[in-house]
Design an enzyme around this catalytic site. Structure first.
Site, PDB file in Angstrom:
ATOM      1  N   ARG A   1      -5.371  -3.071   8.325  1.00 36.03           N
ATOM      2  CA  ARG A   1      -4.881  -4.640   8.233  1.00 36.03           C
ATOM      3  C   ARG A   1      -5.630  -5.234   9.615  1.00 36.03           C
ATOM      4  O   ARG A   1      -6.559  -5.265  10.447  1.00 36.03           O
ATOM      5  CB  ARG A   1      -3.804  -5.038   7.433  1.00 36.03           C
ATOM      6  CG  ARG A   1      -4.204  -5.897   6.774  1.00 36.03           C
ATOM      7  CD  ARG A   1      -3.232  -6.770   5.828  1.00 36.03           C
ATOM      8  NE  ARG A   1      -2.139  -5.627   5.028  1.00 36.03           N
ATOM      9  CZ  ARG A   1      -2.031  -6.453   3.962  1.00 36.03           C
ATOM     10  NH1 ARG A   1      -1.271  -7.384   3.439  1.00 36.03           N
ATOM     11  NH2 ARG A   1      -1.520  -5.124   3.300  1.00 36.03           N
TER      12      ARG A   1
ATOM     13  N   ASP B   1       2.725  -1.596  11.582  1.00 31.93           N
ATOM     14  CA  ASP B   1       2.494  -3.300  11.745  1.00 31.93           C
ATOM     15  C   ASP B   1       4.256  -3.833  12.013  1.00 31.93           C
ATOM     16  O   ASP B   1       3.867  -5.205  11.933  1.00 31.93           O
ATOM     17  CB  ASP B   1       1.834  -3.965  11.757  1.00 31.93           C
ATOM     18  CG  ASP B   1       1.657  -4.241   9.954  1.00 31.93           C
ATOM     19  OD1 ASP B   1       2.146  -2.985   8.644  1.00 31.93           O
ATOM     20  OD2 ASP B   1       0.768  -4.771   9.137  1.00 31.93           O
TER      21      ASP B   1
ATOM     22  N   ASP C   1       5.690  -5.153   6.001  1.00 33.97           N
ATOM     23  CA  ASP C   1       7.024  -6.534   5.932  1.00 33.97           C
ATOM     24  C   ASP C   1       7.084  -7.318   4.699  1.00 33.97           C
ATOM     25  O   ASP C   1       7.318  -8.320   5.062  1.00 33.97           O
ATOM     26  CB  ASP C   1       6.341  -7.070   7.670  1.00 33.97           C
ATOM     27  CG  ASP C   1       4.797  -6.683   7.611  1.00 33.97           C
ATOM     28  OD1 ASP C   1       3.815  -7.158   6.790  1.00 33.97           O
ATOM     29  OD2 ASP C   1       4.481  -7.570   8.630  1.00 33.97           O
TER      30      ASP C   1
ATOM     31  N   THR D   1       4.541   1.894   5.475  1.00 28.73           N
ATOM     32  CA  THR D   1       3.208   1.372   5.936  1.00 28.73           C
ATOM     33  C   THR D   1       3.022   1.641   6.527  1.00 28.73           C
ATOM     34  O   THR D   1       2.647   2.623   7.975  1.00 28.73           O
ATOM     35  CB  THR D   1       2.671   0.425   5.817  1.00 28.73           C
ATOM     36  OG1 THR D   1       1.789  -0.435   6.597  1.00 28.73           O
ATOM     37  CG2 THR D   1       3.666  -0.510   6.895  1.00 28.73           C
TER      38      THR D   1
ATOM     39  N   ARG E   1       0.496  -4.565  -5.701  1.00 34.72           N
ATOM     40  CA  ARG E   1       1.157  -5.679  -4.148  1.00 34.72           C
ATOM     41  C   ARG E   1       0.605  -6.981  -5.850  1.00 34.72           C
ATOM     42  O   ARG E   1       0.023  -7.073  -6.769  1.00 34.72           O
ATOM     43  CB  ARG E   1      -0.623  -6.488  -4.346  1.00 34.72           C
ATOM     44  CG  ARG E   1      -1.285  -5.112  -2.946  1.00 34.72           C
ATOM     45  CD  ARG E   1      -1.667  -5.684  -1.954  1.00 34.72           C
ATOM     46  NE  ARG E   1      -2.513  -4.515  -0.915  1.00 34.72           N
ATOM     47  CZ  ARG E   1      -2.476  -3.703   0.034  1.00 34.72           C
ATOM     48  NH1 ARG E   1      -0.577  -4.180   0.394  1.00 34.72           N
ATOM     49  NH2 ARG E   1      -2.147  -2.700   0.051  1.00 34.72           N
TER      50      ARG E   1
ATOM     51  N   GLY F   1       1.025  -1.120   0.030  1.00 39.31           N
ATOM     52  CA  GLY F   1       0.321   0.313   0.032  1.00 39.31           C
ATOM     53  C   GLY F   1       1.285   1.738   0.186  1.00 39.31           C
ATOM     54  O   GLY F   1       1.565   1.498   1.001  1.00 39.31           O
TER      55      GLY F   1
ATOM     56  N   ASP G   1      -0.383   0.996   8.494  1.00 41.34           N
ATOM     57  CA  ASP G   1      -0.745   0.921   9.852  1.00 41.34           C
ATOM     58  C   ASP G   1       0.294   0.276  10.888  1.00 41.34           C
ATOM     59  O   ASP G   1      -0.085   0.231  11.855  1.00 41.34           O
ATOM     60  CB  ASP G   1      -0.657  -0.841   8.753  1.00 41.34           C
ATOM     61  CG  ASP G   1      -1.427  -1.208   7.818  1.00 41.34           C
ATOM     62  OD1 ASP G   1      -2.250  -0.300   7.596  1.00 41.34           O
ATOM     63  OD2 ASP G   1      -1.092  -2.015   7.541  1.00 41.34           O
TER      64      ASP G   1
HETATM   65  P1  ADP Z   1       2.913  -4.690   3.082  1.00 40.99           P
HETATM   66  O1  ADP Z   1       4.824  -4.068   1.982  1.00 40.99           O
HETATM   67  O2  ADP Z   1       3.149  -3.061   3.177  1.00 40.99           O
HETATM   68  O3  ADP Z   1       3.248  -5.399   4.073  1.00 40.99           O
HETATM   69  P2  ADP Z   1       2.020  -6.814   1.508  1.00 40.99           P
HETATM   70  O4  ADP Z   1       1.840  -7.649   2.613  1.00 40.99           O
HETATM   71  O5  ADP Z   1       0.681  -7.047   0.696  1.00 40.99           O
HETATM   72  O6  ADP Z   1       2.879  -5.350   1.742  1.00 40.99           O
HETATM   73  O7  ADP Z   1       3.513  -7.414   0.562  1.00 40.99           O
HETATM   74  C1  ADP Z   1       4.005  -6.406  -0.586  1.00 40.99           C
HETATM   75  C2  ADP Z   1       4.221  -7.671  -1.626  1.00 40.99           C
HETATM   76  O8  ADP Z   1       5.378  -8.298  -1.115  1.00 40.99           O
HETATM   77  C3  ADP Z   1       3.235  -8.486  -2.036  1.00 40.99           C
HETATM   78  O9  ADP Z   1       2.248  -8.911  -3.089  1.00 40.99           O
HETATM   79  C4  ADP Z   1       4.754  -9.515  -2.338  1.00 40.99           C
HETATM   80  O10 ADP Z   1       4.591  -9.077  -3.613  1.00 40.99           O
HETATM   81  C5  ADP Z   1       5.956  -9.560  -1.535  1.00 40.99           C
HETATM   82  N1  ADP Z   1       5.468 -10.033  -0.700  1.00 40.99           N
HETATM   83  C6  ADP Z   1       5.300 -10.748   0.259  1.00 40.99           C
HETATM   84  N2  ADP Z   1       5.224 -11.361   1.269  1.00 40.99           N
HETATM   85  C7  ADP Z   1       5.921 -11.927   0.774  1.00 40.99           C
HETATM   86  C8  ADP Z   1       6.212 -13.412   1.356  1.00 40.99           C
HETATM   87  N3  ADP Z   1       6.374 -13.728   1.552  1.00 40.99           N
HETATM   88  N4  ADP Z   1       7.841 -13.823  -0.151  1.00 40.99           N
HETATM   89  C9  ADP Z   1       8.220 -12.822  -1.203  1.00 40.99           C
HETATM   90  N5  ADP Z   1       7.368 -11.666  -0.876  1.00 40.99           N
HETATM   91  C10 ADP Z   1       6.015 -10.908  -0.737  1.00 40.99           C
HETATM   92  O1  F6P Z   2      -1.308  -1.982   4.578  1.00 41.38           O
HETATM   93  C1  F6P Z   2      -2.023  -0.760   4.161  1.00 41.38           C
HETATM   94  C2  F6P Z   2      -3.458  -0.832   4.262  1.00 41.38           C
HETATM   95  O2  F6P Z   2      -4.624   0.784   3.670  1.00 41.38           O
HETATM   96  C3  F6P Z   2      -4.381  -1.429   4.942  1.00 41.38           C
HETATM   97  O3  F6P Z   2      -4.616  -0.440   6.035  1.00 41.38           O
HETATM   98  C4  F6P Z   2      -5.460  -2.024   4.168  1.00 41.38           C
HETATM   99  O4  F6P Z   2      -6.556  -3.279   5.450  1.00 41.38           O
HETATM  100  C5  F6P Z   2      -4.871  -1.882   3.167  1.00 41.38           C
HETATM  101  O5  F6P Z   2      -3.775  -1.326   3.043  1.00 41.38           O
HETATM  102  C6  F6P Z   2      -5.535  -1.969   1.897  1.00 41.38           C
HETATM  103  O6  F6P Z   2      -5.368  -2.655   0.581  1.00 41.38           O
HETATM  104  P1  F6P Z   2      -5.987  -2.215  -0.732  1.00 41.38           P
HETATM  105  O7  F6P Z   2      -5.303  -1.100  -1.305  1.00 41.38           O
HETATM  106  O8  F6P Z   2      -5.356  -3.581  -1.214  1.00 41.38           O
HETATM  107  O9  F6P Z   2      -7.287  -2.299  -1.065  1.00 41.38           O
END
Ligand code: ADP
Ligand code: F6P
Length: 325
Positions: free
Chosen positions: A171, A129, A103, A125, A72, A11, A127
């Protein structure tokens, strides 16, 4: 290091552009060539990367969102895709990659690191978190946006003698909700980290009405309950007029607060400088008011504690009643 690439992932968060500016310019000031990857890991898979220079960072520091766009990218979870991305970076002579994200993005960076790509992560982020850092870029701005909305909702709730449920993002985490509940004077703050009883909230609302407290704010983290469903349930259970506002994406947009722009500047440079100095596989976190380099393994091992005492305080000086089961 000769060639540094960077991307934003997950995000978007206010302050990502400030981090981009800082990475670009701190690398450029050391004679390192800089490349920007579009749309996070998606751009590594499609080869969407451009050369950027000092001037390209002009005017972006106080803009929300991310000029590199973000995504994502579920495909990047696959080992084969990660190997393709690593091969792409090697082919293009990239000897350092900064990932700006949360993360999930850090797990992606760790996967590339394991494939031999030197990486660093800038925590971003809304969040808040992530482990390994006490703050993430974007959180402060999001909390301030929520506070502004809560003040407006309070005005109308008070005028109509209503209770107002305000659903906020986060989230699976309740950090935004807690900060907004404490700073915004909410009567109730509902978070996924602490179990609560709906019946206790309903009973409290009824008692408070008898005491002449005719309006209240219930901040509800999206991970704790569905705001609209909760408002309907409370209305039916109490007979009180309970309205719902789902704040949604408004929380992710807007110019970064001073704090987030500052974090972007400091942590972006820490990541670029760390890689240039030969460090690799680290999160450029923020701890005790200074940057802190921590390995991904150590960061993932750290358990992020929820500020339970803060939550108890918010309730004690909000509703003044306990709502735990
Ligand atoms: P954030 O980085 O804010 O936590 P996401 O959880 O959506 O957001 O992760 C962002 C992107 O990072 C994912 O769409 C994916 O491409 C990559 N990613 C997430 N988890 C993993 C993982 N366990 N291993 C490899 N890539 C990952
Ligand atoms: O991780 C940031 C965040 O805004 C969360 O607070 C929320 O749950 C999620 O992303 C929403 O994601 P998307 O943009 O994929 O709807």
């Amino acid at each position: 290091m000769k060639r540094l690439a960077f991307l934003t992932s997950g995000g978007d968060a206010p302050g990502m552009n400030a981090a981009i500016r800082s990475i670009l310019r701190s690398a450029a000031s050391r004679g390192i060539e800089t490349w920007g990857v579009f749309r996070g890991y998606e751009g590594l898979l499609s080869g969407d990367m451009i050369r950027l220079g000092w001037k390209d960072a002009g005017g972006i520091v106080c803009r929300g969102g991310t000029v590199m766009k973000t995504a994502r990218c579920p495909a990047f979870m696959e080992k084969e895709a990660q190997a393709r991305a690593a091969a792409f970076l090697r082919e293009r002579g990239v000897d350092g990659l900064v990932v700006i994200g949360g993360d999930g993005s850090m797990a992606g960076a760790a996967a590339l690191e394991a494939l031999g790509v030197p990486t660093a992560v800038v925590p971003a982020t809304i969040d808040n978190d992530m482990c390994g850092t006490e703050e993430t870029i974007g959180y402060d701005t999001a909390v301030n946006t929520v506070l502004d909305a809560v003040a407006r909702i309070r005005d109308t709730a008070a005028s109509h003698d209503r209770a107002a449920v305000v659903e906020v993002m986060g989230r699976h985490a309740g950090h935004i909700a807690l900060a907004a509940g404490l700073a915004g004077g909410a009567e109730f703050t509902l978070v996924p980290e602490i179990p609560f009883s709906r019946e206790a909230v309903a009973a409290s609302l009824r008692d408070m009405l008898r005491e002449g407290r005719t309006n209240s704010i219930i901040i509800c983290a999206e991970g704790a309950a569905d705001g609209r469903e909760l408002a309907d349930w409370l209305s039916a259970a109490t007979g009180i007029d309970v309205c719902a506002t789902i704040l949604g994406y408004i929380q992710r947009g807007g110019a970064p607060s001073a704090r987030d722009a500052m974090l972007g500047a400091v942590l972006g440079a820490a990541a670029a400088d760390g890689l240039a100095d030969g460090r690799r596989g680290f999160l450029a976190g923020f701890m005790n008011s200074r940057p802190r380099m921590i390995s991904y393994e150590d960061a993932f091992r750290e358990k992020r504690a929820f500020h339970t005492a803060g939550w108890e305080l918010a309730l004690r000086i909000g509703a003044g009643r306990d709502i735990r089961p």
